[in-house]
Design an enzyme around this catalytic site. Sequence first.
Site, mmCIF file in Angstrom:
data_model
loop_
_atom_site.group_PDB
_atom_site.id
_atom_site.type_symbol
_atom_site.label_atom_id
_atom_site.label_comp_id
_atom_site.label_asym_id
_atom_site.label_seq_id
_atom_site.Cartn_x
_atom_site.Cartn_y
_atom_site.Cartn_z
ATOM 1 N N LYS A 164 5.224 14.960 16.679
ATOM 2 C CA LYS A 164 5.776 16.019 17.543
ATOM 3 C C LYS A 164 7.289 16.089 17.395
ATOM 4 C CE LYS A 164 2.528 15.126 21.305
ATOM 5 N NZ LYS A 164 2.571 14.657 22.702
ATOM 6 N N HIS B 228 9.077 -10.502 4.153
ATOM 7 C CA HIS B 228 7.806 -10.691 4.863
ATOM 8 C C HIS B 228 7.851 -12.135 5.370
ATOM 9 C CE1 HIS B 228 3.773 -10.281 6.052
ATOM 10 N NE2 HIS B 228 3.173 -10.004 4.917
ATOM 11 N N ARG C 237 5.130 -3.726 10.971
ATOM 12 C CA ARG C 237 5.226 -3.583 9.512
ATOM 13 C C ARG C 237 5.703 -2.161 9.250
ATOM 14 N NH1 ARG C 237 0.878 -5.223 4.920
ATOM 15 N NH2 ARG C 237 1.790 -7.206 5.461
ATOM 16 N N ARG D 118 -5.085 -8.564 6.155
ATOM 17 C CA ARG D 118 -4.983 -9.918 6.760
ATOM 18 C C ARG D 118 -3.793 -10.107 7.677
ATOM 19 N NH1 ARG D 118 -7.146 -10.639 2.019
ATOM 20 N NH2 ARG D 118 -6.239 -8.645 1.511
ATOM 21 N N THR D 119 -2.657 -9.468 7.382
ATOM 22 C CA THR D 119 -1.519 -9.650 8.288
ATOM 23 C C THR D 119 -1.892 -9.077 9.661
ATOM 24 O OG1 THR D 119 -0.027 -9.484 6.417
ATOM 25 C CG2 THR D 119 0.956 -9.252 8.589
HETATM 26 C C1 NCD Z 1 1.346 -8.953 0.931
HETATM 27 C C2 NCD Z 1 2.242 -7.844 1.454
HETATM 28 O O1 NCD Z 1 1.816 -6.998 2.234
HETATM 29 O O2 NCD Z 1 3.405 -7.858 1.067
HETATM 30 N N1 NCD Z 1 0.115 -9.017 1.574
HETATM 31 C C3 NCD Z 1 -0.002 -9.699 2.744
HETATM 32 O O3 NCD Z 1 0.718 -9.480 3.689
HETATM 33 N N2 NCD Z 1 -0.924 -10.668 2.771
HETATM 34 C C4 NCD Z 1 1.232 -8.964 -0.539
HETATM 35 C C5 NCD Z 1 0.721 -7.736 -1.222
HETATM 36 O O4 NCD Z 1 0.431 -6.719 -0.589
HETATM 37 O O5 NCD Z 1 0.571 -7.814 -2.445
#
Ligand code: NCD
Length: 359
Positions: A122, A176, A143, A93-94
């Site tokens: 590389k 996050h 991320r 979802r992110t």
């Molecule tokens: C979370 C994450 O990636 O930290 N998920 C997200 O971004 N919706 C929570 C998780 O992975 O449990």
Amino acid sequence: MAAPKAAAEPHRERRWREFHERPLEEKLPLFFRDGALYDCLFSQQFTRESLDRLCTLADRMRSITKEKSGDDFLQSLLSNKRAMLYFSQPSTRTFLSFSSACHILGLRVLEIRDLKTSSVVKGESLDDTIRTFSSYVDLVIMRHHEPGFVERASWGLNGTQRPVPVINAGSGADQHPTQALLDIYTLNRYLQGGLDGKRILMVGDLKRGRTVRSLAYLLKNYTGIHLSFAAPDAFRMQPDILDFLNRHDIPYEETDDLLAAVEKADAVYMTRIQDEHDKSSGDSKKIDTSLFHFTQKHLDRLPENGIILHPLPRRDEISPEIDDDRRAVYWRQERNGMWIRAALIATIFGLEAKILAKK
Ligand code: NCD
């Protein structure tokens, strides 16, 4: 024989370490340009005013897109820009909500989701890879599994001839911030009378869950908040967050009695056990976490106006039957992520006034 000399720390590593170790309060102004948000790396960058503005902007963008002409207007705003989505950890979802947020504003999206397909294999350093992005894109959404790496990317890009803003889409078990933004947006939307004065219960892996950490930081911007933490012993909220809450006079309690805590909660924030971090902190499969699952009996005790959130993905900490209750707002929370991320990107590109002025 003389003892071998310790290898000298390379110059760049030393500069980065010196920057990284500076107190956060000192560094925060560096993530703004001319008073406006530029890099979004930490929850501590946000104030009550900036949070209220983001929520208002997200609401506005949501309603503008209801008309095709409004949707076209938003898509024209950044159609001359490109964004890089660089995700070294799994994400559904992110990733999708950021990509959708970019589409709402007409930003074209490039993506790297598997480092094996980049020149890192590389032997290129991650610093050089990130620098390469700035040759092609106008925004990096990132991320990364290492806690400080997103900050390092922003530090590296800020020193180049073509700096571009960086958004943290999850940095290891550390932060996050955009999840916390969507959580705030969701809490404000579905809690009667908004977030001030409410009791929030966080449940699950509070040690390694970056979402609860980032949300705890943001909650300092609201008045009269009370926090409860229910977690297996091995996964209790960490001292740095408890320390932060103490410094900001936010009352909290830790409890094992989920049922009693649910009865008093305005919002229950469930999380899954983050076993991808097991290597560094034991085998979580050996720990019984069932006391921290939200079941029908908890639902029966949740106040009428209480709500249940979850950043998702879930495992067995909430069973799907709970989804049918109107107080379970996590699917709406997921969609809210797209709107608040669109509002964040619009803010970074200085579009807030233009969007709010749209008839
Ligand atoms: C979370 C994450 O990636 O930290 N998920 C997200 O971004 N919706 C929570 C998780 O992975 O449990």
